[in-house]
Design a protein around this motif. Structure first.
Motif, PDB file in Angstrom:
ATOM      1  N   LEU A   1     -13.585   7.064  -3.067  1.00  0.00           N
ATOM      2  CA  LEU A   1     -12.508   7.977  -2.991  1.00  0.00           C
ATOM      3  C   LEU A   1     -11.974   7.638  -1.593  1.00  0.00           C
ATOM      4  CD1 LEU A   1     -10.528  10.083  -3.829  1.00  0.00           C
ATOM      5  CD2 LEU A   1     -11.865  11.781  -2.870  1.00  0.00           C
ATOM      6  N   MET A   2     -12.754   7.475  -0.596  1.00  0.00           N
ATOM      7  CA  MET A   2     -12.258   7.212   0.769  1.00  0.00           C
ATOM      8  C   MET A   2     -11.630   5.819   0.680  1.00  0.00           C
ATOM      9  SD  MET A   2     -14.605   7.093   4.298  1.00  0.00           S
ATOM     10  CE  MET A   2     -15.206   8.663   4.199  1.00  0.00           C
ATOM     11  N   ALA A   3     -12.351   4.698  -0.201  1.00  0.00           N
ATOM     12  CA  ALA A   3     -11.632   3.638  -0.014  1.00  0.00           C
ATOM     13  C   ALA A   3     -10.257   3.713  -0.720  1.00  0.00           C
ATOM     14  CB  ALA A   3     -12.559   2.651  -0.577  1.00  0.00           C
ATOM     15  N   PHE A   4     -10.231   4.322  -1.723  1.00  0.00           N
ATOM     16  CA  PHE A   4      -8.960   4.348  -2.282  1.00  0.00           C
ATOM     17  C   PHE A   4      -7.716   5.093  -1.485  1.00  0.00           C
ATOM     18  CE2 PHE A   4      -5.887   6.738  -5.397  1.00  0.00           C
ATOM     19  CZ  PHE A   4      -5.300   5.594  -5.839  1.00  0.00           C
ATOM     20  N   SER A   5      -8.199   6.134  -0.952  1.00  0.00           N
ATOM     21  CA  SER A   5      -7.306   6.692   0.011  1.00  0.00           C
ATOM     22  C   SER A   5      -6.730   6.068   0.769  1.00  0.00           C
ATOM     23  CB  SER A   5      -8.082   8.206   0.239  1.00  0.00           C
ATOM     24  OG  SER A   5      -8.431   8.804  -0.638  1.00  0.00           O
ATOM     25  N   ALA A   6      -7.658   5.100   1.479  1.00  0.00           N
ATOM     26  CA  ALA A   6      -7.330   4.372   2.488  1.00  0.00           C
ATOM     27  C   ALA A   6      -6.050   3.065   1.944  1.00  0.00           C
ATOM     28  CB  ALA A   6      -8.429   3.515   3.451  1.00  0.00           C
ATOM     29  N   HIS A   7      -6.568   2.729   1.028  1.00  0.00           N
ATOM     30  CA  HIS A   7      -5.679   1.540   0.554  1.00  0.00           C
ATOM     31  C   HIS A   7      -4.565   1.752  -0.622  1.00  0.00           C
ATOM     32  CE1 HIS A   7      -8.168  -1.117   2.977  1.00  0.00           C
ATOM     33  NE2 HIS A   7      -9.344  -0.554   2.358  1.00  0.00           N
TER      34      HIS A   7
ATOM     35  N   MET B   1       0.897  -1.134   0.205  1.00  0.00           N
ATOM     36  CA  MET B   1      -0.068  -0.053   0.043  1.00  0.00           C
ATOM     37  C   MET B   1       0.866   1.219   0.119  1.00  0.00           C
ATOM     38  SD  MET B   1      -3.008   0.998   2.809  1.00  0.00           S
ATOM     39  CE  MET B   1      -1.638   1.357   4.113  1.00  0.00           C
ATOM     40  N   ASN B   2       0.659   2.108  -0.783  1.00  0.00           N
ATOM     41  CA  ASN B   2       1.286   3.433  -0.924  1.00  0.00           C
ATOM     42  C   ASN B   2       0.339   4.429  -0.769  1.00  0.00           C
ATOM     43  OD1 ASN B   2       2.882   5.726  -1.782  1.00  0.00           O
ATOM     44  ND2 ASN B   2       4.083   4.743  -3.186  1.00  0.00           N
ATOM     45  N   THR B   3       0.211   4.931   0.451  1.00  0.00           N
ATOM     46  CA  THR B   3      -0.747   6.143   0.914  1.00  0.00           C
ATOM     47  C   THR B   3      -0.176   7.174   0.374  1.00  0.00           C
ATOM     48  OG1 THR B   3       0.352   6.331   3.168  1.00  0.00           O
ATOM     49  CG2 THR B   3      -1.822   4.731   2.970  1.00  0.00           C
ATOM     50  N   ALA B   4       1.103   7.563   0.240  1.00  0.00           N
ATOM     51  CA  ALA B   4       1.405   8.870  -0.308  1.00  0.00           C
ATOM     52  C   ALA B   4       1.001   9.025  -1.697  1.00  0.00           C
ATOM     53  CB  ALA B   4       3.163   8.892  -0.217  1.00  0.00           C
ATOM     54  N   THR B   5       1.199   8.007  -2.637  1.00  0.00           N
ATOM     55  CA  THR B   5       0.658   7.894  -3.856  1.00  0.00           C
ATOM     56  C   THR B   5      -0.879   8.326  -3.831  1.00  0.00           C
ATOM     57  OG1 THR B   5       2.305   6.533  -4.671  1.00  0.00           O
ATOM     58  CG2 THR B   5       0.188   6.705  -5.870  1.00  0.00           C
ATOM     59  N   ALA B   6      -1.675   7.611  -2.979  1.00  0.00           N
ATOM     60  CA  ALA B   6      -3.239   7.715  -2.683  1.00  0.00           C
ATOM     61  C   ALA B   6      -3.545   9.160  -2.372  1.00  0.00           C
ATOM     62  CB  ALA B   6      -3.455   7.009  -1.674  1.00  0.00           C
ATOM     63  N   SER B   7      -2.406   9.918  -1.497  1.00  0.00           N
ATOM     64  CA  SER B   7      -2.896  11.176  -1.086  1.00  0.00           C
ATOM     65  C   SER B   7      -2.547  11.907  -2.252  1.00  0.00           C
ATOM     66  CB  SER B   7      -1.980  11.374  -0.053  1.00  0.00           C
ATOM     67  OG  SER B   7      -2.237  10.731   1.004  1.00  0.00           O
ATOM     68  N   ARG B   8      -1.609  12.019  -3.001  1.00  0.00           N
ATOM     69  CA  ARG B   8      -1.405  12.720  -4.526  1.00  0.00           C
ATOM     70  C   ARG B   8      -2.444  12.808  -5.062  1.00  0.00           C
ATOM     71  NH1 ARG B   8       3.376  10.072  -6.923  1.00  0.00           N
ATOM     72  NH2 ARG B   8       3.029  11.454  -8.465  1.00  0.00           N
ATOM     73  N   TYR B   9      -3.078  11.515  -5.539  1.00  0.00           N
ATOM     74  CA  TYR B   9      -4.528  11.384  -6.359  1.00  0.00           C
ATOM     75  C   TYR B   9      -5.809  12.060  -5.674  1.00  0.00           C
ATOM     76  CZ  TYR B   9      -2.209   8.450  -9.968  1.00  0.00           C
ATOM     77  OH  TYR B   9      -1.768   8.209 -11.327  1.00  0.00           O
ATOM     78  N   ALA B  10      -5.775  11.952  -4.364  1.00  0.00           N
ATOM     79  CA  ALA B  10      -6.903  12.381  -3.848  1.00  0.00           C
ATOM     80  C   ALA B  10      -6.869  14.107  -3.675  1.00  0.00           C
ATOM     81  CB  ALA B  10      -6.848  11.970  -2.091  1.00  0.00           C
ATOM     82  N   ALA B  11      -5.629  14.578  -3.501  1.00  0.00           N
ATOM     83  CA  ALA B  11      -5.380  15.922  -3.677  1.00  0.00           C
ATOM     84  C   ALA B  11      -6.037  16.558  -5.022  1.00  0.00           C
ATOM     85  CB  ALA B  11      -4.222  16.373  -3.345  1.00  0.00           C
ATOM     86  N   GLU B  12      -5.574  15.634  -5.864  1.00  0.00           N
ATOM     87  CA  GLU B  12      -5.793  16.094  -7.394  1.00  0.00           C
ATOM     88  C   GLU B  12      -7.225  15.881  -7.858  1.00  0.00           C
ATOM     89  OE1 GLU B  12      -4.694  16.794 -11.691  1.00  0.00           O
ATOM     90  OE2 GLU B  12      -3.899  17.049 -10.070  1.00  0.00           O
ATOM     91  N   TYR B  13      -7.721  15.006  -7.034  1.00  0.00           N
ATOM     92  CA  TYR B  13      -9.049  14.515  -7.454  1.00  0.00           C
ATOM     93  C   TYR B  13     -10.187  15.937  -7.081  1.00  0.00           C
ATOM     94  CZ  TYR B  13     -13.591  12.350  -7.253  1.00  0.00           C
ATOM     95  OH  TYR B  13     -15.050  12.013  -7.338  1.00  0.00           O
ATOM     96  N   GLN B  14      -9.809  16.787  -6.064  1.00  0.00           N
ATOM     97  CA  GLN B  14     -10.520  17.650  -5.946  1.00  0.00           C
ATOM     98  C   GLN B  14     -10.530  18.951  -6.582  1.00  0.00           C
ATOM     99  OE1 GLN B  14     -12.198  17.335  -2.960  1.00  0.00           O
ATOM    100  NE2 GLN B  14     -11.066  15.413  -2.577  1.00  0.00           N
TER     101      GLN B  14
ATOM    102  N   ILE C   1       3.016   2.321 -11.839  1.00  0.00           N
ATOM    103  CA  ILE C   1       1.914   3.282 -11.874  1.00  0.00           C
ATOM    104  C   ILE C   1       2.140   4.232 -10.789  1.00  0.00           C
ATOM    105  CG2 ILE C   1      -0.635   3.696 -11.624  1.00  0.00           C
ATOM    106  CD1 ILE C   1      -0.951   0.953 -12.729  1.00  0.00           C
ATOM    107  N   GLU C   2       2.427   4.066  -9.395  1.00  0.00           N
ATOM    108  CA  GLU C   2       2.404   4.910  -8.382  1.00  0.00           C
ATOM    109  C   GLU C   2       3.721   5.828  -8.464  1.00  0.00           C
ATOM    110  OE1 GLU C   2       3.311   1.991  -5.413  1.00  0.00           O
ATOM    111  OE2 GLU C   2       1.175   1.479  -4.782  1.00  0.00           O
ATOM    112  N   LYS C   3       4.692   5.501  -9.640  1.00  0.00           N
ATOM    113  CA  LYS C   3       5.917   6.425  -9.609  1.00  0.00           C
ATOM    114  C   LYS C   3       5.363   7.571 -10.509  1.00  0.00           C
ATOM    115  CE  LYS C   3       9.195   2.801  -9.429  1.00  0.00           C
ATOM    116  NZ  LYS C   3      10.315   2.042 -10.226  1.00  0.00           N
TER     117      LYS C   3
END
Length: 440
Positions: A36-42, A1-14, A60-62
């Motif tokens: 979005l919450m499920a993806f951000s968590a995992h 799990m790479n929560t840093a990548t998920a956080s980047r995508y979540a920020a972009e999502y807004q 993909i995460e890079k």
């Protein structure tokens, strides 16, 4: 799990959420927020997860792939586009995840049949979309589904009413043109009782690095018959996730043909739930060259008695390519008289090619007929010698045997224009010397 990548995508999502289709629908906003919450968590799936143990998506995460916020079809080469549009079909074209009315063709579509972009369906038939969206694809299963649910920009909506038989296929042509682009689409196909339809999904792209994430939900009514074809021939720098999730009613028939040729890393999920006396057939061909990684994950759930399933997947891998086949058949406790057969056959053309195959049967009923088989190997030297004894040189003999192995799956295509384009894709990936196209 790479929560840093998920956080980047979540920020972009807004920044993109306000322009995603269906934002005026409270139920869809809630569904997207949950996803979005499920993806951000995992984050994206990890090889630590059993269902992803052979496939590492860290590439993909890079990157931070960005969705296109509007249609950009102006730079498409018309001849290149024409080479992928199939004759004698109704055509829906999505460019960078957005419907193009200019490039699509729905002329003479029966007035009782609904074929439109998902964005239009959310405006014209929101109640029907709400009834089906997310009911076949469970976003809690893995985070790519949640990712798609939150980010989808458009897609295809098809509704074939009771007893309607479509006299030609519907082609959904996915095209990606941007570098570091993201095409995230969601499709719903509904065939009511005794209806018949054929749908062809074609995934292609310009030679760039990009991400395709597509989810298709299929609902096959009682005594209905749906055939879904998928040809994935994306850029050799692209990442692809495509999931097809099917719910079959009593006596329903569903057939899937999956051809995976492109992408640096590509994963296909096909999951089907079978009701009483329903029939499901899954066929697949995956060809890997250079350093491609192609993963196929299938699951057939026999939920009720007397259902029949047949599955045959073949892989041909050369150079340093890696193939994955994970096939799972689950027979529920009350699914007596189930008849299920699964086979995976793999041909390795180099010493560096690799395949991981994992067939699984989970049987909880006691009156069933189930079986599976797996083969992994190289070309049969006796067959090569036999052809040489008939004045065929060794290289030609190897080519002929390789194409004969793959062509069994190509021959299952009953739509001539699709058969020909898939055959061209096969021929383009392996040596052709000594192979006559007319033989295939």
């Amino acid at each position: 799990m790479n929560t840093a990548t998920a956080s980047r995508y979540a920020a972009e999502y807004q920044t993109i959420a306000p322009v995603l289709p269906g934002q005026a629908l409270p139920w869809l906003k809630a569904l997207r927020a949950e996803a979005l919450m499920a993806f951000s968590a995992h984050g994206f799936p990890s090889p630590r997860e059993e269902e992803w143990r052979y496939t590492n998506v860290s590439g993909i995460e890079k990157k931070l792939f960005s969705p296109s916020l509007s249609l950009t079809a102006g730079d498409l080469d018309s001849e290149w586009l024409k080479s992928y549009q199939l004759e004698d079909t109704w055509s829906v074209v999505l460019v960078n995840g957005h419907f193009s009315a200019e490039l699509s063709n729905l002329t003479d579509l029966p007035s009782t049949v609904s074929v439109m972009s998902m964005a239009d369906a959310l405006v014209k038939q929101p109640d029907k979309v709400e009834k089906y969206l997310g009911t076949a694809a469970d976003q809690s299963e893995h985070s790519f589904i949640a990712f798609n649910t939150a980010w989808f920009t458009d897609g295809l909506f098809v509704h074939v009413p009771v007893k309607q038989v479509l006299n030609k296929p519907i082609q959904l042509l996915h095209i990606v043109t941007g570098s570091d682009a993201m095409a995230t689409t969601r499709n719903i196909i509904i065939a009511d009782e005794m209806a018949e339809a054929k749908v062809i999904e074609t995934f292609v792209g310009i030679d760039n690095a990009y991400l395709t994430a597509a989810v298709t939900e299929v609902f096959v009514g009682s005594n209905a018959d749906v055939t879904l074809y998928k040809m994935q021939s994306e850029s050799d720098k692209a990442y692809h996730f495509g999931g097809s999730y099917i719910k079959q009613a009593r006596d329903a028939r569903f057939t899937h043909h999956n051809f995976a040729f492109g992408g640096l890393l590509a994963r296909s999920d096909i999951h089907a739930d079978l009701d009483h006396a329903s029939e499901c057939e899954l066929n697949g061909l995956y060809l890997g060259v250079k350093r491609q990684h192609i993963d196929n994950h299938t699951r057939i759930n026999h939920l009720k008695p007397y259902a029949i399933s047949r599955e045959l997947y073949k892989g041909v891998l050369d150079d340093r390519a890696r193939g994955v086949f994970q096939g799972r058949v689950i027979v529920a406790i009350d699914a007596q008289k189930t008849d299920s057969q699964m086979n995976n056959r793999n041909l390795l053309l180099s010493d560096d090619a690799e395949v991981d195959t994992k067939p699984q049967l989970e049987i909880y009923a006691d009156d069933v007929k189930c079986g599976h088989g797996v083969t992994v190997g190289q070309l049969d030297e006796k067959s090569i010698f036999y052809l040489q004894s008939r004045c065929v040189d060794e290289e030609t003999a190897r080519n002929m045997l390789t194409f004969a192995f793959a062509n069994e799956m190509v021959d299952k295509i009953k739509i001539r224009s699709l058969h020909d384009i898939v055959l061209e894709q096969v021929l383009a990936r392996f040596p052709q010397e000594g192979v006559n196209k007319e033989w295939l």
